[in-house]
Design an enzyme around this catalytic site. Structure first.
Site, PDB file in Angstrom:
ATOM      1  N   GLU A   1      13.578 -19.544  44.669  1.00 11.22           N
ATOM      2  CA  GLU A   1      12.094 -19.913  45.050  1.00 11.22           C
ATOM      3  C   GLU A   1      11.695 -20.881  44.993  1.00 11.22           C
ATOM      4  OE1 GLU A   1       7.827 -19.812  43.246  1.00 11.22           O
ATOM      5  OE2 GLU A   1       9.265 -18.098  42.505  1.00 11.22           O
ATOM      6  N   HIS A   2      11.109 -21.940  43.988  1.00  6.64           N
ATOM      7  CA  HIS A   2      10.659 -23.043  44.185  1.00  6.64           C
ATOM      8  C   HIS A   2      11.795 -23.976  45.180  1.00  6.64           C
ATOM      9  CE1 HIS A   2       8.773 -23.896  40.358  1.00  6.64           C
ATOM     10  NE2 HIS A   2       8.900 -22.372  39.925  1.00  6.64           N
TER      11      HIS A   2
ATOM     12  N   HIS B   1      14.596 -17.362  39.823  1.00 12.32           N
ATOM     13  CA  HIS B   1      13.112 -18.346  39.752  1.00 12.32           C
ATOM     14  C   HIS B   1      13.243 -19.278  40.459  1.00 12.32           C
ATOM     15  CE1 HIS B   1      10.260 -20.434  37.565  1.00 12.32           C
ATOM     16  NE2 HIS B   1       9.737 -20.223  38.147  1.00 12.32           N
TER      17      HIS B   1
ATOM     18  N   GLU C   1       7.971 -26.193  32.902  1.00 13.32           N
ATOM     19  CA  GLU C   1       7.243 -25.208  33.606  1.00 13.32           C
ATOM     20  C   GLU C   1       8.110 -24.854  32.384  1.00 13.32           C
ATOM     21  OE1 GLU C   1       7.378 -21.636  36.152  1.00 13.32           O
ATOM     22  OE2 GLU C   1       7.358 -23.315  36.693  1.00 13.32           O
TER      23      GLU C   1
END
Length: 430
Positions: free
Chosen positions: A72-73, A69, A145
């Site tokens: 991906e960012h 994840h 987040e």
């Protein structure tokens, strides 16, 4: 390269496909007269892949939970500080990305400038830029987040449910990781994961819409950067998972308006691939609708008693090495809903399933499959998700048609086992 062609006679869907010399698998689905086009560029790499052996190496690589994840960012960073999303906005395209348990995908939808948007997609996904400074900066953003997820009732009821079902399998771990785990991510680890899992031989691209296949292929080929395909598979290492569940119940208090629940059954009949995996998924979805769907007696009973509402939903999640069915929603008394579900399973195990219900639900499922093909995003995402687990989307009809009532009865006995069920509840904070 030359594209192959096939057509699904049952649905009329067409597919142009091929594998580039780089190893990238290319799929183009023409949808004549559709105003919107959609492209999704994905890699078979998700949150569960934290232990692996790189092709050509012998040593095991272990990376922090949440790194897929995180990666991906970071793919949206450019050395000049420019923003990838600004480029897509200039073309009138809507871009996004997501990471799941087993895949990471980069995508856009557009009604014009498709070729320019597709070239931009190919460019930035093949242009990693990680530095020590930018990685440290992102830790604060993703940490925020993660804290937001910690306060999200729907997110927590789901992962608490998975922690009930699974003892060791990394599917139980949250996709974004924890604030502590991401603190160990470095730019060197990001490059190691990128160079392993973003090798084009581990990736696929799907384009759907009113497109000319040869023209789209030309854009893709022009956008492929130098890439040596792996000569062997990436070895993903997962811990042994016993058949029994970890625990039967989990409860948490959060700021929600009404109690949330998720229940379901752990799938221990794993190891399927290709059409057999697809067939198993269809079988379990048929049974879920027979027992708990909106036309089932149990649904009507629970709804009329005020124990469930319109948020009630059913689903089956599959991969070759794990799977689980889930039933979730809001309820003033989740434990009573769970008891009713288990009672219904025990009744069906005692009295048998209804063949009449099977025939009806099977037709409904086919209708839903046909309707899903009217949306370019739905068909492309489903195609990619199945493709990355080694399943051909165009095999759906053959798998569906091969299912018999005897198959359904056997699958029911195998999967819907009360001892392998669990209940997760998130209650309102008092």
């Amino acid at each position: 390269m030359r594209l192959e062609y096939k057509k699904n006679d049952a649905t009329g869907e067409e597919l142009f496909y091929g594998t580039h010399s780089s190893g990238l698998k290319i799929y183009i689905i023409p949808k004549k007269d559709y105003s919107k086009s959609y492209a999704v560029f994905g890699t078979h790499y998700g949150s569960v892949d934290s232990e692996f052996i790189v092709p050509g190496e012998r040593e095991l690589t272990t990376v922090p939970v949440g790194i897929a994840h995180y990666l991906e960012h970071k793919m949206f960073d450019h050395p000049d500080g420019s923003n990838v999303f600004d480029k897509f906005s200039k073309y009138g395209a809507n871009a996004n990305a997501f990471t799941s348990f087993n895949m990471t995908a980069y995508l856009f939808s557009a009604t014009s400038n498709l070729k320019e948007s597709l070239a931009a997609l190919l460019d930035y996904v093949q242009s990693p830029y990680f530095t020590e400074e930018t990685v440290q900066k992102e830790q604060g953003i993703i940490g925020q987040e993660i804290r937001m997820y910690d306060d999200n009732g729907g997110w927590k009821v789901f992962f608490n449910f998975l922690n009930c079902l699974y003892n060791n399998h990394p599917v139980k771990k949250e996709i974004a990781g924890t604030v502590e785990s991401i603190s160990h991510i470095t730019h060197e680890l990001l490059y190691r994961c990128y160079n392993t899992f973003y090798n084009l031989s581990n990736m696929s691209i799907v384009v759907a819409g009113d497109v000319e296949p040869v023209e789209i292929l030309g854009v893709i080929e022009s956008g492929i950067k130098k890439n040596e395909p792996f000569s062997e598979e990436i070895k993903r290492v997962y811990p042994d998972e016993p058949e029994h569940i970890a625990k039967q119940y989990a409860e948490q208090n959060l700021s929600v308006a009404m109690p949330l629940f998720m229940t379901g059954f752990k799938d221990t009949d794993t190891g399927y691939s290709g059409k057999a995996l697809l067939k198993k998924s269809i079988e379990i979805n048929i049974i879920l609708k027979m027992l708990f769907g909106k036309s089932s007696p149990l649904y009507k009973k629970l709804y009329n008693a005020g124990l469930i509402n319109q948020t009630f939903s059913i689903d089956y999640t599959m991969q070759p090495d794990y799977g689980f069915s889930s039933i979730d929603g809001e309820s003033k008394n989740p434990k009573k809903v769970y008891e009713a579900i288990i009672d219904e399973v025990n009744r069906a195990r005692r009295d048998g399933l209804s063949e009449e219900d099977y025939n009806r639900v099977k037709k409904v499922l086919w209708g839903q499959h046909i309707r899903s093909q009217n949306d370019v995003e739905d068909i492309a995402n489903e195609f990619l998700q199945l493709n990355l687990m080694g399943v051909d989307y165009f095999d759906y009809y053959d798998a569906y048609r091969s299912i018999t009532f005897d198959d359904i009865k056997k699958r029911f006995e195998n999967h819907f086992v009360p001892e392998r069920s669990a209940l997760s509840v998130v209650n309102p904070t008092e």
